[in-house]
Design an enzyme around this catalytic site. Structure first.
Site, PDB file in Angstrom:
ATOM      1  N   HIS A 380       0.804  -1.213   0.000  1.00 39.00           N
ATOM      2  CA  HIS A 380       0.000   0.000   0.000  1.00 39.00           C
ATOM      3  C   HIS A 380       0.840   1.267   0.000  1.00 39.00           C
ATOM      4  O   HIS A 380       0.482   2.267  -0.626  1.00 39.00           O
ATOM      5  CB  HIS A 380      -0.951  -0.018   1.200  1.00 39.00           C
ATOM      6  CG  HIS A 380      -1.870  -1.199   1.175  1.00 39.00           C
ATOM      7  ND1 HIS A 380      -2.708  -1.517   2.201  1.00 39.00           N
ATOM      8  CD2 HIS A 380      -2.071  -2.135   0.232  1.00 39.00           C
ATOM      9  CE1 HIS A 380      -3.379  -2.613   1.890  1.00 39.00           C
ATOM     10  NE2 HIS A 380      -2.997  -3.001   0.707  1.00 39.00           N
ATOM     11  N   ASN A 645      -0.761  -5.438 -18.082  1.00 38.95           N
ATOM     12  CA  ASN A 645       0.013  -6.045 -16.981  1.00 38.95           C
ATOM     13  C   ASN A 645      -0.465  -7.457 -16.720  1.00 38.95           C
ATOM     14  O   ASN A 645       0.326  -8.392 -16.599  1.00 38.95           O
ATOM     15  CB  ASN A 645      -0.132  -5.220 -15.697  1.00 38.95           C
ATOM     16  CG  ASN A 645       0.209  -3.764 -15.907  1.00 38.95           C
ATOM     17  OD1 ASN A 645       1.009  -3.447 -16.779  1.00 38.95           O
ATOM     18  ND2 ASN A 645      -0.405  -2.888 -15.135  1.00 38.95           N
ATOM     19  N   CYS A 693      -4.110  -0.046 -21.397  1.00 39.96           N
ATOM     20  CA  CYS A 693      -3.857   0.712 -20.169  1.00 39.96           C
ATOM     21  C   CYS A 693      -2.869   0.038 -19.211  1.00 39.96           C
ATOM     22  O   CYS A 693      -2.853   0.345 -18.043  1.00 39.96           O
ATOM     23  CB  CYS A 693      -5.167   1.008 -19.439  1.00 39.96           C
ATOM     24  SG  CYS A 693      -6.046  -0.454 -18.881  1.00 39.96           S
TER      25      CYS A 693
HETATM   26  C1  PEP Z   1      -3.445  -4.254 -16.056  1.00 47.25           C
HETATM   27  O1  PEP Z   1      -3.612  -5.382 -15.606  1.00 47.25           O
HETATM   28  O2  PEP Z   1      -2.740  -4.003 -17.043  1.00 47.25           O
HETATM   29  C2  PEP Z   1      -4.098  -3.083 -15.445  1.00 47.25           C
HETATM   30  C3  PEP Z   1      -4.052  -1.926 -16.038  1.00 47.25           C
HETATM   31  O3  PEP Z   1      -4.706  -3.237 -14.267  1.00 47.25           O
HETATM   32  P1  PEP Z   1      -3.938  -3.489 -12.877  1.00 47.25           P
HETATM   33  O4  PEP Z   1      -2.490  -3.165 -13.109  1.00 47.25           O
HETATM   34  O5  PEP Z   1      -4.597  -2.589 -11.909  1.00 47.25           O
HETATM   35  O6  PEP Z   1      -4.190  -4.933 -12.635  1.00 47.25           O
END
Ligand code: PEP
Ligand code: MG
Length: 766
Positions: A380, A645, A693
């Site tokens: 966190h 990600n 993203c």
């Molecule tokens: C991802 O998985 O690429 C994403 C943008 O979400 P998080 O990193 O919050 O899992």
């Protein structure tokens, strides 16, 4: 031998023993002679045939430092690794071992030549101080004898005294670990948890204390001191929660962050009022320790217990335990905590652990960087540090012990490194790097209002990722065209109770207000996996990343999910609302989640409330399965956003949170890009808007590859927008696309070197 130290009744006499040890410490003699005398009086007092001390040497091995009963020739020679044998196991777990049959206890190993073959019973306690293991104290007997609880307690008391004295240098003989006061440069490797480089001066979050006398002179005095300190600390926390006695600026700060701060403190209050704490502290004082040493003993034991738990929520409580112990120690010693106003302008904060609330309390204005001995990139504090754009390095074992307040330090969050007392040339190199970055930042500012258009005229939308209230000013500062991913769960990771609907509504309204006419895409709660919400604890899972998480929880337990949808719909009254669901794996999940939004919209209207002007519902594409979902999914989704990600982690079966494998596979690997190309094709065929993203979007070369594949919208951390825009404006996208397709048709695993070479030819700054 002093008869006062002899145990006549067969039970340990810790107070008598501690008194005797105090005399040993007061006598003027070399460190090793002192330690030897301590093991001798301990053996006598505990009616043990053997008493030995092993201390951690600079090479991280446990070396026999003093013994009564074992072969004296082994002193300084017999050694074992942490984790090895019973002694090594105590050092690694921080827990005592008590057995009447040592040779048959799991992990037992005989050290050759040490002469312990005939001893059956074994009791060992860790010598720990402030989260560091300094060694192990052991007693042994020939007979099969199980040591009683009072004997375990007595050994732990002596181990606490040895820990205090070792750290003060009274027993160490210069042997163990990194010693403070070493003046040379020191480089430590850790994990970069928030990007960026910071140079500045050490500020110690925890009071660095060396106790001159860990043994109580008078029990009653220590008991009274302890109670007074506990009452004062509890009073402070209660006042902090009620807001009494704070400056108006601090109160305003808390109002600015509804919930997040207060809930952290509430959790802390529970720890502070825990009756077990006071009971254990009183027992340690009754055993003969000074109040400060008692606090350190109880803190060490609580840490050892919490460190072993796999439950991420409980592990996060480590910072509460440390915080409470620090406040008590400060109170006992009359030392004031570093207040944000008094920090030097170039403060680099060093702490063992740091709660998200504490980091917010320090704030961004003077803190240049943070270095933690523990914690993880997914923790966190790391989330908050990234939101505040404060470089953070975690996992820097031994740093606090080695550092003194005000010493120069550099932390490098890009590579995960701390350089304490750097020499001139290293400082100069980093200074140069920082100057260059400042020049670049000024350049990116001039680009802020320029569009991201390639040389051949192709427009790219650059959006930002956000998730905390503190992120909001970034919308204007970064030049983002909107928020492409608002991670709603981040706000709740720093609270302890499920947020009420009204509070969620207010929060989302503020996000929409801050964005003005720019779009915001809210991602519904993405919990589970590495993000365990304190108020929603599921069962322990073997594979949390593949487990009950995100949309799966939302559909199985729709109460919280529906409350969030209601809050979003209310907040967006009369405005446009974009919502997307995390971790969708098939068309059915998306369909069911979308239907729930429609149900909530209709209910909202039937209550006579104004609905959003439009609601756009999208899916995050994070599972390879969704790439190949039926056409109906792509038609039904108003938009698709690739969560790169997670998609990368599932594509390569490589845990994104495990440092050993997280960076093993390249997002520019041909396999991953071919998968992404399939997504582009499916979205194009269905006419579905597509964006990306994941973290990769914020890196120039990766962003160019994504644009060349056909992505026209990227969402990234705000600091990525400037560098990506500069690179993209210099690129001929048509040429880059041709080159990328040729690379994808070649035998290379990763297109990185080939694409980087082409960009360089085009004069693109990566
Ligand atoms: C991802 O998985 O690429 C994403 C943008 O979400 P998080 O990193 O919050 O899992
Ligand atoms: Mg994800």
């Amino acid at each position: 031998m002093d008869v006062g130290a002899i145990n006549r009744g067969g039970r340990p006499q810790p107070r008598v023993l501690l008194r005797r040890i105090r005399e040993v410490l007061a006598a003027d003699q070399p460190a090793d002679a002192r330690l030897q005398e301590i093991v001798e009086v301990t053996a006598t007092n505990m009616v043990a045939e053997v008493c030995s001390v092993y201390l951690v040497a600079p090479d991280q091995r446990l070396v026999l430092q003093a013994t009564e009963g074992l072969n004296p020739a082994s002193i300084g020679r017999a050694a074992l690794d942490i984790g090895d044998g019973l002694v090594g196991r105590i050092a690694s777990t921080g827990e005592p071992i008590n057995t009447d049959d040592a040779p048959n206890t799991p992990g037992f190993r005989l050290i050759p030549g040490i002469g312990e073959e005939m001893y059956q019973s074994f009791l060992g306690a860790p010598i720990r101080r402030q989260g560091r293991t300094l060694g192990v104290l052991v007693v042994q007997n020939r007979t099969h004898r199980r040591y009683g609880e009072d004997e375990v307690e007595a050994l732990e008391l002596i181990a606490t005294v040895i820990a205090e004295m070792t750290d003060s240098g009274a027993l160490a003989g210069g042997q163990n670990g990194l010693k403070s006061g070493e003046q040379g440069p020191l480089m430590l490797r850790g994990v970069g948890a928030a990007e960026g480089v910071a140079m500045g001066r050490v500020v110690l979050h925890e009071p660095k204390i060396v106790l001159q006398n860990p043994i109580a002179d008078d029990l009653e005095t220590e008991r009274v001191r302890l109670h007074a300190a506990m009452d004062a600390v509890r009073g402070d926390i209660d006042r902090l929660i009620s807001g009494e006695g704070q400056s108006s600026r601090q109160r305003a700060d808390q109002l600015l962050r509804p919930g997040e701060h207060r809930d952290v403190l509430e959790a802390f209050r529970l720890v502070a009022h825990d009756r077990g704490w006071l009971r254990r502290l009183e027992a340690a004082v009754a055993g003969g320790l000074a109040a400060e040493a008692a606090v350190e003993k109880v803190q060490s034991e609580a840490r050892a217990r919490l460190e072993r738990t796999a439950d991420p929520y409980l592990r996060e409580r480590l910072s509460d335990v440390d915080d409470l112990a620090n406040r008590l120690l400060r109170m006992l010693l009359g030392v004031a905590p570093p207040s944000p106003e008094q920090l030097p302008e170039d403060a680099i904060l060093l702490a063992r652990t740091l709660g998200p609330g504490e980091l917010l309390e320090y704030g961004q204005s003077r803190l240049r960087g943070v270095a933690l001995e523990e914690g993880s990139a997914g923790g966190h504090a790391a989330i908050v540090a990234r939101a505040l754009e404060i470089p953070l390095v975690t996992g820097l074992k031994g740093l606090i012990h080695a550092a003194e307040a005000d010493e120069p330090i550099i932390i490098d969050g890009d590579v995960g490194r701390a350089l304490l007392r750097p020499d001139g040339s290293v400082s100069a190199a980093y200074q140069e790097k920082l100057t260059l970055r400042a020049q670049e930042a000024a350049l990116f500012k001039t680009l802020r209002d320029q569009p991201a258009v390639s040389k051949d005229g192709v427009k790219l939308s650059l959006m930002m990722n956000a998730g905390l209230v503190t992120d909001l000013p970034g919308i204007a500062e970064s030049g983002a065209e909107g928020v492409g991913l608002y991670r709603t769960e981040l706000q709740y990771l720093v609270t302890t109770r499920a947020p009420r609907r009204e509070r969620q509504t207010q929060l989302y309204e503020r996000v929409l207000d801050a964005a003005g006419d720019k779009p915001v895409v809210f991602r519904t709660l993405d919990m589970g996996g590495d993000k365990q919400l304190p108020f929603l604890k599921g069962e322990a899972e073997d594979n949390p990343a593949l487990g009950w998480r995100a949309i799966r929880i939302a559909l199985d337990r729709p109460l919280l999910f529906r409350m969030q949808l209601q809050a979003l719909i209310r907040a967006a009254a009369g405005r446009s609302l974009s919502v997307m669901f995390p971790m969708i794996a098939n068309a059915e999940e998306f369909h069911r989640a979308k239907e729930l939004i429609e149900v909530e919209r209709m209910r909202h209207v039937s209550e006579g409330r104004e609905p959003p002007r439009e609601i756009r519902v999208g899916a995050m594409l994070e599972t390879p399965a969704l790439v190949f979902a039926p056409d109906s999914f792509y038609r039904e989704a108003d938009f698709v956003s690739v969560g790169g990600n997670d998609l990368l982690q599932f594509c390569f079966a490589a845990d994104r949170g495990n440092p050993r494998v997280a960076d093993r596979y390249d997002p520019l690997d041909g396999a991953f890009l071919r998968l992404l190309r399939a997504v582009v094709e499916r979205c194009e065929a269905a006419g579905t808007p597509l964006s990306f993203c994941g973290e990769a979007a914020g890196r120039p070369l990766e962003a160019i590859a994504l644009a060349a594949l056909g992505f026209r919208s990227l969402s990234m951390r705000p600091a990525g927008i400037g560098p990506v825009k500069r690179a993209y404006r210099a690129v001929d996208l048509g040429e880059a696309r041709v080159a990328l397709m040729a690379l994808l048709a070649s035998d290379a695993d990763s297109v990185r070197p080939g694409l980087a070479a082409i960009c360089e030819e085009m004069g693109v700054k990566l």
